[in-house]
Design an enzyme around this catalytic site. Structure first.
Site, short mmCIF file in Angstrom:
data_model
loop_
_atom_site.label_atom_id
_atom_site.label_comp_id
_atom_site.label_asym_id
_atom_site.label_seq_id
_atom_site.Cartn_x
_atom_site.Cartn_y
_atom_site.Cartn_z
N GLU A 231 -32.54 -124.18 -75.67
CA GLU A 231 -31.52 -124.30 -74.61
C GLU A 231 -30.21 -123.82 -75.21
O GLU A 231 -29.63 -124.48 -76.06
CB GLU A 231 -31.39 -125.77 -74.17
CG GLU A 231 -32.65 -126.37 -73.58
CD GLU A 231 -33.10 -125.68 -72.31
OE1 GLU A 231 -32.26 -125.08 -71.61
OE2 GLU A 231 -34.31 -125.70 -72.03
N ASN B 2 -21.59 -131.39 -77.95
CA ASN B 2 -20.76 -131.53 -76.75
C ASN B 2 -21.10 -132.79 -75.94
O ASN B 2 -20.21 -133.45 -75.41
CB ASN B 2 -20.84 -130.27 -75.89
CG ASN B 2 -22.23 -129.97 -75.41
OD1 ASN B 2 -23.21 -130.27 -76.10
ND2 ASN B 2 -22.35 -129.40 -74.24
N GLU C 212 -36.59 -127.77 -69.93
CA GLU C 212 -36.67 -129.21 -70.21
C GLU C 212 -36.76 -129.93 -68.86
O GLU C 212 -36.73 -129.30 -67.82
CB GLU C 212 -35.44 -129.65 -70.99
CG GLU C 212 -35.36 -129.01 -72.37
CD GLU C 212 -34.20 -129.53 -73.20
OE1 GLU C 212 -33.10 -129.68 -72.64
OE2 GLU C 212 -34.40 -129.78 -74.40
#
Ligand code: NDP
Length: 480
Positions: free
Chosen positions: A248, A150, A461
């Site tokens: 994630e 994405n 992160e």
């Protein structure tokens, strides 16, 4: 047709398998390049190169690593037009988005971690009259970084920059659907002076080459961004091998709008948080909850503005939405529109494919879609669609909206619109998400922890969190 190659040990090389996969241009639906269908042997080759490079890279001073990573950032900046065009072509996103968001952010990721490592300090713990502990932070060795389609270079660099800054060697795999900008990075790596083998980039399918990276015994940690199902599989594979994992994953984020919000700002930001990048951002607010007293007003203006939104080919300067990433993904999005109808949803606008004129006739364009009249716990409101589709749901009380907002298995981000400070704090505390935006969306400070709770992931992160993940602490005690 152009054939992409892997980047191993400082050189572009063909895959050992000799096989290639079609790379489609979402804007036209046509194949425009071929990418390596790499396998285990390619991973072995990359690991060997990384093993050779690790003693050099890990022993290099932070200052020298900083210089090399800064040159990497500058190398992308120098080729900004090339990278921007490539990202937009490969992914289908508007050129303006790649130019304003994706590529500048990739540059910032490298610059940020290049200098972050200079300021990174480990801890010491004094024991009065007994002795002192100090903690060393050593690089892990060889790490695997696997990223989605994405925000291709943006998320690819978000992983590899801290991994490299901390002194690790990297085996990285971009999504097979959007390999191009990671491919272009090879040239920049060569120019940056990075020793061969430090950063190796492999292309191919997740289930083959991705899996081989995860399973390789010499790969000490996996940093993965992608779907929750893939994350679950990776965790099952890597956990028994005692690898460090950063995951994630998906999201189904609530966007909660109270009557006392700043209307103008809320409306323009909500249009973005719903449909930016064709709704293909893990942080998009796909479930919009609106206080009942403003529900009709919101619906009328929002739908009117969505109807005026231009969906067009990526190079069209008027395009607010481009193409979604693939035919399969377009079909998935449209199948959710059908599901919403079966569940009793009313399509207020969109809900269909947009057919453009040649040469874009076969491109994957979907009208931005707004749906109402769905229960908060139906599948459409619980499962991640990851496209330009949002639902509208009215609410009466804070308690009720919190229950609906927290009802999914996900917990990545949440957005809240209100001018009541006490309520904002109260709700931020109660919302089950790793990231909360109040009267804003997608404002990012790279120092802050980034990640989700529940099925949205494990670990964080960003900033020190990323540097901690990519290093192993070693405590040393000395007696007084
Ligand atoms: P996928 O999970 O399908 O793929 C992500 C990456 O993993 C790709 O490079 C893919 O390769 C690879 N992969 C697939 N299967 C395996 C496997 N068995 N072993 C190792 N690697 C594998 O996700 P998408 O690319 O479809 O990305 C969309 C998803 O990413 C959404 O769910 C979205 O929410 C999430 N996302 C999360 C973000 C976050 O920060 N939390 C940010 C952005 C996206 P290939 O493409 O070749 O199959």
């Amino acid at each position: 047709m152009e054939k992409l190659r892997n980047f191993i040990n400082g050189e572009y090389i063909a895959p050992k398998t000799g096989e290639y996969i079609d790379n489609f241009e979402p804007a036209t639906g046509k194949v425009y390049s071929l990418i390596p269908n790499s396998g285990k042997d390619d991973v072995n080759l990359a690991v060997k190169a990384a093993e050779g490079a690790f003693p050099i890279w890990s022993k290099m001073s932070n200052d020298d690593r900083c210089k090399i990573l800064t040159r990497l950032a500058e190398g992308i900046e120098k080729r900004i037009e090339l990278f921007t065009k490539a990202e937009s072509r490969d992914n289908g996103k508007p050129l303006s988005l790649a130019a304003n968001v994706d590529i500048p952010r990739a540059v910032s990721n490298f610059k940020f971690f290049a200098t972050a490592i200079l300021h990174y300090a480990s801890e010491s713990h004094n024991m009065e009259g007994v002795g002192v502990n100090y903690t060393l932070r050593k690089p892990l060795g060889i790490v695997g970084c696997i990223s989605p389609w994405n925000l291709p270079l943006y998320l690819f660099s978000w992983k590899i920059a801290p991994a490299l800054a901390a002194g690790n060697c990297v085996i990285a795999k971009p999504s097979e659907v959007t390999p191009y900008t990671a491919y272009l990075l090879g040239e920049v790596i060569k120019e940056s002076g990075m020793p061969p083998g430090v950063l190796n980039i492999l292309h191919g399918e997740g289930q083959t080459v991705g899996d081989a990276i995860v399973k390789h015994p010499k790969v000490k940690a996996i940093s993965f961004t992608g779907g929750t199902q893939t994350g679950k599989y990776i965790a099952q594979t890597a956990a028994p091998m005692f690898k460090k994992l950063s995951l994630e994953l998906g999201g189904k984020n609530p966007n909660i709008i109270f009557a006392d919000c700043d209307w103008k700002e809320m409306m323009s930001t909500t249009l973005r948080s719903s449909f930016a990048n064709q709704g293909q951002i893990c942080l998009c607010g796909s479930r919009i909850f609106i206080e009942r007293s403003i529900y009709d007003k919101f619906k009328k203006e929002f739908v009117e503005r969505v109807e005026k939104t231009v969906v067009s080919y990526p190079e069209d300067p008027k395009a607010k939405l481009g193409a979604v990433v693939s035919k399969a993904h377009m079909e998935k999005i449209l199948s959710y529109v059908e599901l919403a109808k079966e569940e009793g949803g009313v399509i207020l606008t969109g809900g269909r494919r947009e057919i453009l004129e040649e040469p874009y006739r076969d491109g994957y364009y979907v009208r931005p879609t707004v749906i109402e009249n769905l229960p908060f716990n139906c599948r459409t409101n619980q499962e991640e669609i990851f496209g330009p589709v949002v639902t509208l749901t009215p609410f009466d009380t804070e308690e009720e909206v919190l229950q609906m907002a927290n009802s999914t298995e996900y917990g990545l981000s949440a957005t809240l619109w209100t001018s009541n400070l006490k309520r904002a704090h109260r709700m931020a505390n109660e919302l089950e998400a790793g990231i909360i935006w109040i009267n804003a969306w997608l404002v990012r400070d790279l120092r802050t922890p980034f990640g989700g709770v529940k099925a949205s992931g494990v670990g964080r992160e960003g900033g020190w969190e990323a540097l901690r993940f990519f290093t192993e602490p070693k405590n040393v005690f000395i007696k007084y």
